[in-house]
Write an enzyme that holds these catalytic residues in place. Structure first.
Site, PDB file in Angstrom:
ATOM      1  N   ILE A 203     -89.205  12.253  31.279  1.00 47.72           N
ATOM      2  CA  ILE A 203     -90.088  11.073  31.199  1.00 47.72           C
ATOM      3  C   ILE A 203     -90.748  11.072  29.816  1.00 47.72           C
ATOM      4  CG2 ILE A 203     -91.984   9.816  32.284  1.00 47.72           C
ATOM      5  CD1 ILE A 203     -89.726  10.321  34.260  1.00 47.72           C
ATOM      6  N   ARG A 292    -104.252  28.493  41.194  1.00 45.49           N
ATOM      7  CA  ARG A 292    -105.348  29.300  40.625  1.00 45.49           C
ATOM      8  C   ARG A 292    -106.440  28.361  40.122  1.00 45.49           C
ATOM      9  NH1 ARG A 292    -101.554  28.245  36.673  1.00 45.49           N
ATOM     10  NH2 ARG A 292    -102.493  27.356  34.828  1.00 45.49           N
TER      11      ARG A 292
HETATM   12  C1  MV4 Z   1     -91.942  17.110  32.267  1.00 45.40           C
HETATM   13  C2  MV4 Z   1     -92.256  16.164  31.258  1.00 45.40           C
HETATM   14  C3  MV4 Z   1     -91.505  14.982  31.200  1.00 45.40           C
HETATM   15  N1  MV4 Z   1     -90.509  14.771  32.101  1.00 45.40           N
HETATM   16  N2  MV4 Z   1     -90.956  16.859  33.143  1.00 45.40           N
HETATM   17  C4  MV4 Z   1     -94.447  20.690  30.576  1.00 45.40           C
HETATM   18  C5  MV4 Z   1     -94.971  21.938  31.207  1.00 45.40           C
HETATM   19  C6  MV4 Z   1     -95.059  21.693  32.649  1.00 45.40           C
HETATM   20  N3  MV4 Z   1     -96.437  21.680  33.049  1.00 45.40           N
HETATM   21  C7  MV4 Z   1     -94.410  20.366  32.905  1.00 45.40           C
HETATM   22  N4  MV4 Z   1     -94.176  19.787  31.612  1.00 45.40           N
HETATM   23  C8  MV4 Z   1     -93.564  18.584  31.485  1.00 45.40           C
HETATM   24  N5  MV4 Z   1     -92.605  18.285  32.361  1.00 45.40           N
HETATM   25  C9  MV4 Z   1     -90.254  15.712  33.050  1.00 45.40           C
HETATM   26  N6  MV4 Z   1     -89.262  15.482  33.941  1.00 45.40           N
HETATM   27  C10 MV4 Z   1     -93.292  16.478  30.339  1.00 45.40           C
HETATM   28  C11 MV4 Z   1     -93.931  17.684  30.461  1.00 45.40           C
HETATM   29  C12 MV4 Z   1     -94.984  18.001  29.495  1.00 45.40           C
HETATM   30  C13 MV4 Z   1     -94.621  18.224  28.158  1.00 45.40           C
HETATM   31  C14 MV4 Z   1     -93.289  18.196  27.752  1.00 45.40           C
HETATM   32  C15 MV4 Z   1     -92.997  18.425  26.440  1.00 45.40           C
HETATM   33  C16 MV4 Z   1     -94.000  18.686  25.509  1.00 45.40           C
HETATM   34  C17 MV4 Z   1     -95.311  18.758  25.900  1.00 45.40           C
HETATM   35  C18 MV4 Z   1     -95.643  18.529  27.239  1.00 45.40           C
HETATM   36  C19 MV4 Z   1     -96.985  18.597  27.663  1.00 45.40           C
HETATM   37  C20 MV4 Z   1     -97.294  18.381  28.976  1.00 45.40           C
HETATM   38  C21 MV4 Z   1     -96.296  18.086  29.916  1.00 45.40           C
END
Ligand code: MV4
Length: 452
Positions: A203, A292
């Site tokens: 996404i 947590r």
């Molecule tokens: C994602 C996403 C977009 N699409 N999954 C990153 C760590 C974990 N908490 C989940 N994360 C993400 N999962 C899908 N299918 C975007 C994130 C995301 C992120 C991704 C790339 C760079 C920085 C990020 C920061 C927060 C969440």
């Protein structure tokens, strides 16, 4: 009745837990490594047990020594804080075996939510929206590629035993998939001993929104609103705020109810966080559940007035929640800036060392959670978070103005910090206008350096 709590952690969260216990009339036991003997948490607790040398694997991760210290001091509960053993189901199970109350969810729930593909399946079966992707875990690159091709790119390859950004890869197109999948699963095998993978549609330009959950042992589950944690660098959160600029009351109600359903599907108990991704069309998807208390719990406390550490201890004590969903009111706006001992000009290299001078800001709506004091030597062995600067005001504009002031007033000498970088973010037009998504910090870092 919990009479004495051992805090299996260090730094500002250990100090935070000691303070909550003190207010509740509960005695505290700190554990420390030899290098932390003079640390604030070791000084503030009623008793302190030195359990080993500086390295975490020989101290703060040593379950046997922590349990021995608990039994030797007669503590009847352990608060794990965050990081270290806080999401280690083996440790939670050992506490139970030793008849010590683990202040958190059960080992089974930690296990289930810690397995990210299992958690995803649990949520699907409960009708909680998840990102389109695989239902069953995948192990084989060719088969995984077939599924990714059907899904359409970009996709995100994720390690089931990972989380928080570990073991994740964004794949923009098919030709790169096999190589990326094989690298990611090899890394997962090396880092977590488990190469179970799953795939989701990626996404783009999403927001990272997490809902705070509180659940007791009697089936009562409430949510305490959301935190927008999109301002991250390499999956390290930098700024968190509540409420989110992007969420109105109607969407908050929908996401909050979904977060409660997710917590119930997980048989959750105690404080936890449901993590969502929010896309540009205001569709939201379950990503992970954190079992947590989190670093950023303070912004929720500032807008709701609910003390989350106190509630954790009350629930662990077998008490019912004394708050209903109707009692939860989000008032005003809160922002947290994480201040790290690091040098942004040197690729955020950690900057441990002696704090030669320290001045904390104060005033109406200002909260500082920290274990720093002048003369304290910040060790190199642990993470670089040294101060959580939080502000609260009646709306976002005033909260930003207040945060500008406290960032300007905060003085930490003797080490490098990211104070100026935080100041740059707080003053950035896109931040002020709420044009924030998970790519915000990388974009700022790519901006040409205007000669400062
Ligand atoms: C994602 C996403 C977009 N699409 N999954 C990153 C760590 C974990 N908490 C989940 N994360 C993400 N999962 C899908 N299918 C975007 C994130 C995301 C992120 C991704 C790339 C760079 C920085 C990020 C920061 C927060 C969440």
């Amino acid at each position: 009745m919990i009479k004495k709590v051992l805090i299996a952690n260090r730094g500002e969260i250990a100090v935070r837990i000691i303070r909550a216990c003190r207010e509740m009339g509960i005695n505290t036991v700190a554990i420390c490594s030899d290098i932390d003997k003079d640390a604030l948490h070791a000084q503030l607790a009623d008793e302190t047990v030195c359990i080993g040398p500086a390295s975490s694997k020989d101290s703060y991760l040593r379950m046997d020594r922590i349990l021995s210290a608990t039994l030797a001091t007669g503590a009847d509960a352990i608060h794990p804080g965050f990081g270290f053993l806080s999401e280690n189901s083996k440790f939670a199970a050992l506490c139970k075996k030793c008849n010590i109350t683990f202040i958190g969810p059960s080992a089974e729930v930690i296990d289930k939510m810690g397995n990210k593909s299992e958690a995803r399946k649990t949520m699907m079966d409960a009708g909680v929206p998840v990102v389109p992707g695989t239902k069953e875990p995948v192990f084989q690159a060719d088969y995984a590629k077939k599924l990714a091709d059907e899904m359409g790119y970009p996709v995100m390859i994720k390690a089931s035993a990972g989380g928080g950004g570990k073991g994740m890869r964004i794949v923009e197109s098919g030709e790169d998939f096999i190589n990326q999948f094989e690298t990611a699963s090899r890394e997962a095998k090396n880092s977590f001993g488990d190469d179970t993978m799953y795939i989701e549609k990626y996404i783009k330009s999403a927001k990272h929104i997490e809902f705070q959950i509180l659940a007791d042992n009697y089936g009562n589950v409430i949510h305490l609103g959301e935190r927008d944690c999109s301002i991250q660098r390499r999956h390290q959160k930098m700024i968190e705020e509540s409420p989110s600029f992007a969420i109105d009351d109607e969407l908050r109600k929908k996401m909050g109810e979904t977060a409660i359903s997710a917590a119930k599907a997980a048989n959750y108990c105690n404080a936890g966080t449901i993590e969502f991704i929010l896309d540009q069309d205001n569709n939201f998807y379950f990503i992970e559940m954190n079992t947590r208390i989190q670093v950023e719990h303070g912004v929720t406390e500032m807008v709701t007035g609910i003390d989350l550490i106190r509630e954790q201890i009350r629930v662990a004590n077998g008490e019912k929640l004394n708050i209903t969903q109707e009692d939860v009111k989000i008032t005003g706006h809160s922002i947290e800036c994480r201040i790290n001992a690091e040098n942004p000009a040197k690729n955020f290299m950690p900057s441990p060392g002696l704090v030669t001078a320290l001045h904390f800001p104060g005033g109406n709506g200002v909260r500082i959670d920290s274990a720093l004091f002048a003369g304290y030597r910040i060790p190199a062995n642990y993470d670089s978070l040294v101060v959580k600067l939080m502000v609260h005001d009646s709306n976002r504009e005033l909260a930003i103005q207040k945060m500008r002031g406290v960032l300007g007033e905060l003085v930490i000498e003797g080490i490098d910090t990211n104070i100026d970088f935080q100041y740059k973010i707080i003053n950035h037009n896109d931040f002020i206008k709420g044009n924030i998504d998970t790519g915000f910090v990388e974009r700022i870092l790519a901006e040409p350096k205007n000669n400062e």
